[in-house]
Design an enzyme around this catalytic site. Structure first.
Site, PDB file in Angstrom:
ATOM      1  N   HIS A 171       0.793  -1.236   0.000  1.00 13.33           N
ATOM      2  CA  HIS A 171       0.000   0.000   0.000  1.00 13.33           C
ATOM      3  C   HIS A 171       0.824   1.285   0.000  1.00 13.33           C
ATOM      4  O   HIS A 171       0.272   2.375   0.020  1.00 13.33           O
ATOM      5  CB  HIS A 171      -0.975   0.029   1.192  1.00 13.33           C
ATOM      6  CG  HIS A 171      -0.288   0.225   2.507  1.00 13.33           C
ATOM      7  ND1 HIS A 171       0.275  -0.808   3.206  1.00 13.33           N
ATOM      8  CD2 HIS A 171      -0.065   1.338   3.250  1.00 13.33           C
ATOM      9  CE1 HIS A 171       0.810  -0.359   4.314  1.00 13.33           C
ATOM     10  NE2 HIS A 171       0.625   0.950   4.372  1.00 13.33           N
TER      11      HIS A 171
HETATM   12  C1  UD1 Z   1      -2.264   5.607   5.632  1.00 17.64           C
HETATM   13  C2  UD1 Z   1      -0.961   6.165   6.215  1.00 17.64           C
HETATM   14  C3  UD1 Z   1       0.140   5.133   6.064  1.00 17.64           C
HETATM   15  C4  UD1 Z   1      -0.266   3.812   6.669  1.00 17.64           C
HETATM   16  C5  UD1 Z   1      -1.585   3.358   6.084  1.00 17.64           C
HETATM   17  C6  UD1 Z   1      -2.032   2.131   6.823  1.00 17.64           C
HETATM   18  C7  UD1 Z   1      -0.551   8.583   6.039  1.00 17.64           C
HETATM   19  C8  UD1 Z   1       0.170   9.637   5.288  1.00 17.64           C
HETATM   20  N1  UD1 Z   1      -0.538   7.361   5.497  1.00 17.64           N
HETATM   21  O1  UD1 Z   1      -2.043   5.400   4.243  1.00 17.64           O
HETATM   22  O2  UD1 Z   1       1.310   5.599   6.749  1.00 17.64           O
HETATM   23  O3  UD1 Z   1       0.736   2.869   6.412  1.00 17.64           O
HETATM   24  O4  UD1 Z   1      -2.564   4.384   6.261  1.00 17.64           O
HETATM   25  O5  UD1 Z   1      -2.985   1.416   6.144  1.00 17.64           O
HETATM   26  O6  UD1 Z   1      -1.083   8.853   7.088  1.00 17.64           O
HETATM   27  N2  UD1 Z   1      -9.428   4.875   1.632  1.00 17.64           N
HETATM   28  C9  UD1 Z   1     -10.572   4.128   1.609  1.00 17.64           C
HETATM   29  N3  UD1 Z   1     -11.156   3.835   2.811  1.00 17.64           N
HETATM   30  C10 UD1 Z   1     -10.650   4.243   3.996  1.00 17.64           C
HETATM   31  C11 UD1 Z   1      -9.481   5.003   3.992  1.00 17.64           C
HETATM   32  C12 UD1 Z   1      -8.876   5.309   2.794  1.00 17.64           C
HETATM   33  O7  UD1 Z   1     -11.073   3.743   0.574  1.00 17.64           O
HETATM   34  O8  UD1 Z   1     -11.232   3.913   5.058  1.00 17.64           O
HETATM   35  C13 UD1 Z   1      -8.793   5.181   0.336  1.00 17.64           C
HETATM   36  C14 UD1 Z   1      -9.106   6.577  -0.163  1.00 17.64           C
HETATM   37  O9  UD1 Z   1      -9.187   6.530  -1.535  1.00 17.64           O
HETATM   38  C15 UD1 Z   1      -7.858   7.353   0.233  1.00 17.64           C
HETATM   39  C16 UD1 Z   1      -6.771   6.297   0.107  1.00 17.64           C
HETATM   40  O10 UD1 Z   1      -7.376   5.083   0.487  1.00 17.64           O
HETATM   41  O11 UD1 Z   1      -7.641   8.451  -0.592  1.00 17.64           O
HETATM   42  C17 UD1 Z   1      -5.577   6.577   0.981  1.00 17.64           C
HETATM   43  O12 UD1 Z   1      -5.952   6.752   2.349  1.00 17.64           O
HETATM   44  P1  UD1 Z   1      -5.005   7.595   3.359  1.00 17.64           P
HETATM   45  O13 UD1 Z   1      -5.493   7.494   4.745  1.00 17.64           O
HETATM   46  O14 UD1 Z   1      -4.812   8.967   2.821  1.00 17.64           O
HETATM   47  O15 UD1 Z   1      -3.623   6.890   3.200  1.00 17.64           O
HETATM   48  P2  UD1 Z   1      -3.261   5.361   3.240  1.00 17.64           P
HETATM   49  O16 UD1 Z   1      -2.657   4.988   1.927  1.00 17.64           O
HETATM   50  O17 UD1 Z   1      -4.388   4.558   3.758  1.00 17.64           O
HETATM   51  N1  UDP Z   2      -3.374  -5.948   8.913  1.00 14.25           N
HETATM   52  C1  UDP Z   2      -4.666  -6.455   9.046  1.00 14.25           C
HETATM   53  N2  UDP Z   2      -5.352  -6.838   7.923  1.00 14.25           N
HETATM   54  C2  UDP Z   2      -4.815  -6.749   6.676  1.00 14.25           C
HETATM   55  C3  UDP Z   2      -3.496  -6.222   6.544  1.00 14.25           C
HETATM   56  C4  UDP Z   2      -2.813  -5.815   7.680  1.00 14.25           C
HETATM   57  O1  UDP Z   2      -5.170  -6.565  10.161  1.00 14.25           O
HETATM   58  O2  UDP Z   2      -5.486  -7.119   5.701  1.00 14.25           O
HETATM   59  C5  UDP Z   2      -2.664  -5.492  10.120  1.00 14.25           C
HETATM   60  C6  UDP Z   2      -1.268  -6.036  10.332  1.00 14.25           C
HETATM   61  O3  UDP Z   2      -1.287  -7.282  11.012  1.00 14.25           O
HETATM   62  C7  UDP Z   2      -0.646  -4.947  11.189  1.00 14.25           C
HETATM   63  C8  UDP Z   2      -1.290  -3.681  10.644  1.00 14.25           C
HETATM   64  O4  UDP Z   2      -2.474  -4.096   9.980  1.00 14.25           O
HETATM   65  O5  UDP Z   2      -1.009  -5.112  12.555  1.00 14.25           O
HETATM   66  C9  UDP Z   2      -0.370  -2.980   9.690  1.00 14.25           C
HETATM   67  O6  UDP Z   2      -1.055  -1.952   9.063  1.00 14.25           O
HETATM   68  P1  UDP Z   2      -0.669  -1.377   7.643  1.00 14.25           P
HETATM   69  O7  UDP Z   2       0.133  -2.347   6.892  1.00 14.25           O
HETATM   70  O8  UDP Z   2      -1.929  -0.875   7.038  1.00 14.25           O
HETATM   71  O9  UDP Z   2       0.187  -0.073   8.010  1.00 14.25           O
HETATM   72  P2  UDP Z   2       1.724   0.202   8.299  1.00 14.25           P
HETATM   73  O10 UDP Z   2       2.161  -0.675   9.397  1.00 14.25           O
HETATM   74  O11 UDP Z   2       2.470   0.005   7.021  1.00 14.25           O
HETATM   75  O12 UDP Z   2       1.748   1.653   8.667  1.00 14.25           O
END
Ligand code: UD1
Ligand code: UDP
Length: 388
Positions: A210
């Site tokens: 992601h």
């Molecule tokens: C965010 C965090 C990242 C973290 C990740 C965990 C920041 C800058 N990024 O990234 O560090 O690793 O979460 O998963 O804070 N969206 C949905 N549903 C949701 C949320 C988001 O569809 O509930 C979609 C939207 O299109 C949105 C995109 O995902 O624009 C990105 O969401 P965003 O929270 O901005 O960043 P992540 O890539 O999720």
């Molecule tokens: N995780 C989860 N379901 C998924 C993928 C990840 O519960 O389908 C959990 C994973 O075990 C860990 C956390 O989400 O505890 C990590 O989150 P993510 O990878 O979104 O963010 P990051 O750690 O890169 O910020």
């Protein structure tokens, strides 16, 4: 005589935050001296990225749900700040606890700091030294305004010392995410996800992706997917797809039925799959740590990591993001699998060490406020003399 309660505001907003706040919220319930208020910013809002974790992690309902939703970095950060500030002025907490490196972490820390409310950063000091990564900016800013810096690994302490943070404010407490893992392993063994997917232990690999640098541009994403497809010819793969990646995947022309695409999974189901997998391919920060704790081989699809201990001591290897480098890493782990060791303090008891630091901080503050000549000390000065 009634005991003074210290009011703590916990902030969480995105998937990886919930695993970090849950064990500390639970730990502090056993102390009479703390009152916890839980704020969910709403950065993540889909049930599969947010609500589904509340039951798995035994999290309380948030006291405040800010509902900020998605947006550009500036929009999302600004919205969190605008909506969080009135919570702080209404609640007047004794400190704010932020975790990890997402926009919610940084936004909440800045707001609290400007209101002169002490900030505690859980997972401080991690550095990828790659400022093209939005999380790196969040880490640097959050640490710069935090009063107490709780670190998961020695590199975190060294990075902060190099940036001029006083040693007394840095505490190597271990990894709260691994506390959650320990607490959920029994439940993970009861999960029926393996049966639902028809999977046998160690007969499959698990993929998560992601990071914007990997998934936002189809050229880069396709390079990684080509490697994944090739690996799947020898080992079938399960791939729970993050919403950021979902839309981009639709344009990929060569998907194989040996790569099973799934919706994002709940924590217990994901833990079940991870602990039974032969290998994990990921760009997630948390998953690099969890595989190290589980001693499952991890191939990290990035050029760097802010969690070097997972490579130095754990099962993680950095594979880069080219098809050829990913395939080389895949062959490497088959020829020379790393069994790794579990880093110090990643033992499931980090929450109690965090609670001890908080208790000491408040004891010291009340001592200072009762000592006339030192009563003018600021939050950060109190944090700086924590070790006295
Ligand atoms: C965010 C965090 C990242 C973290 C990740 C965990 C920041 C800058 N990024 O990234 O560090 O690793 O979460 O998963 O804070 N969206 C949905 N549903 C949701 C949320 C988001 O569809 O509930 C979609 C939207 O299109 C949105 C995109 O995902 O624009 C990105 O969401 P965003 O929270 O901005 O960043 P992540 O890539 O999720
Ligand atoms: N995780 C989860 N379901 C998924 C993928 C990840 O519960 O389908 C959990 C994973 O075990 C860990 C956390 O989400 O505890 C990590 O989150 P993510 O990878 O979104 O963010 P990051 O750690 O890169 O910020």
């Amino acid at each position: 005589m009634s005991m003074i309660k210290h009011k703590l505001i916990f902030v969480a907003g995105a998937r990886p935050n919930f695993m970090k706040v849950a064990p500390l919220l639970e730990e502090l319930r056993h102390y009479g001296s703390f009152e916890s208020v839980f704020v969910h910013t709403g950065q993540h809002y889909d049930s599969k990225l947010s609500a589904c974790f509340f039951q798995d992690l035994n999290l309380p309902e948030p006291d405040y749900f800010l509902g900020v939703g998605s947006g550009s970095h500036a929009q999302q950060t600004a919205e969190i700040m605008k909506r969080f500030e009135p919570v702080l002025t209404a609640e007047r907490p004794d400190c704010v606890i932020v975790v990890g490196d997402v926009n919610s972490t940084m936004a909440a820390a800045v707001v609290a700091s400007k209101l002169q409310i002490p900030v505690v950063h859980v997972e401080a000091g991690l550095r990828s030294f790659d400022r093209s990564m939005p999380e790196e900016i969040n880490r640097i800013i959050t640490d710069a305004v935090s009063d107490i810096l709780l670190v998961t690994e020695e590199s975190g302490r060294q990075n902060l010392l190099r940036e001029g943070v006083s040693a007394d404010r840095i505490h190597l407490v271990g990894n709260l995410m691994i506390d959650s893992l320990h607490r959920s392993l029994d439940a993970a063994q009861q999960s029926n996800i393996m049966r639902r997917l028809g999977a046998a232990p160690r007969s499959f690999g698990l993929v998560t992706l992601h990071r914007p640098a990997n998934v936002d541009h189809s050229e880069q994403l396709n390079e990684i997917l080509d490697a994944i497809i090739e690996i799947s010819q020898s080992l079938p793969l399960f791939f729970p797809v993050h919403p950021r990646t979902q839309a981009q995947l639709a344009g990929y022309p060569r998907m194989s039925d040996r790569v099973v695409l799934l919706d994002p999974l709940g924590y217990v189901d994901f833990l079940c799959l991870m602990s039974n997998s032969a290998v994990v391919l990921t760009d997630s920060g948390g998953v690099q740590e969890e595989t190290t704790a589980l001693r499952i081989p991890c191939i990290t699809l990035r050029n760097n990591t802010e969690r070097p201990i997972t490579i130095e001591q754990g099962t993680n290897i950095l594979a880069g993001t080219h098809k050829s480098t990913i395939l080389a890493a895949w062959h490497e782990i088959q020829e020379h699998p790393k069994s790794g060791r579990i880093p110090d303090f990643w033992d499931g008891t980090t929450a109690s060490r965090c609670a001890a630091v908080l208790q000491k901080f408040f004891t010291l503050r009340s001592t200072l406020s009762q000592t006339p000549e030192r009563s003018g000390k600021s939050a950060s000065e109190s944090a700086a003399v924590l070790a006295i």
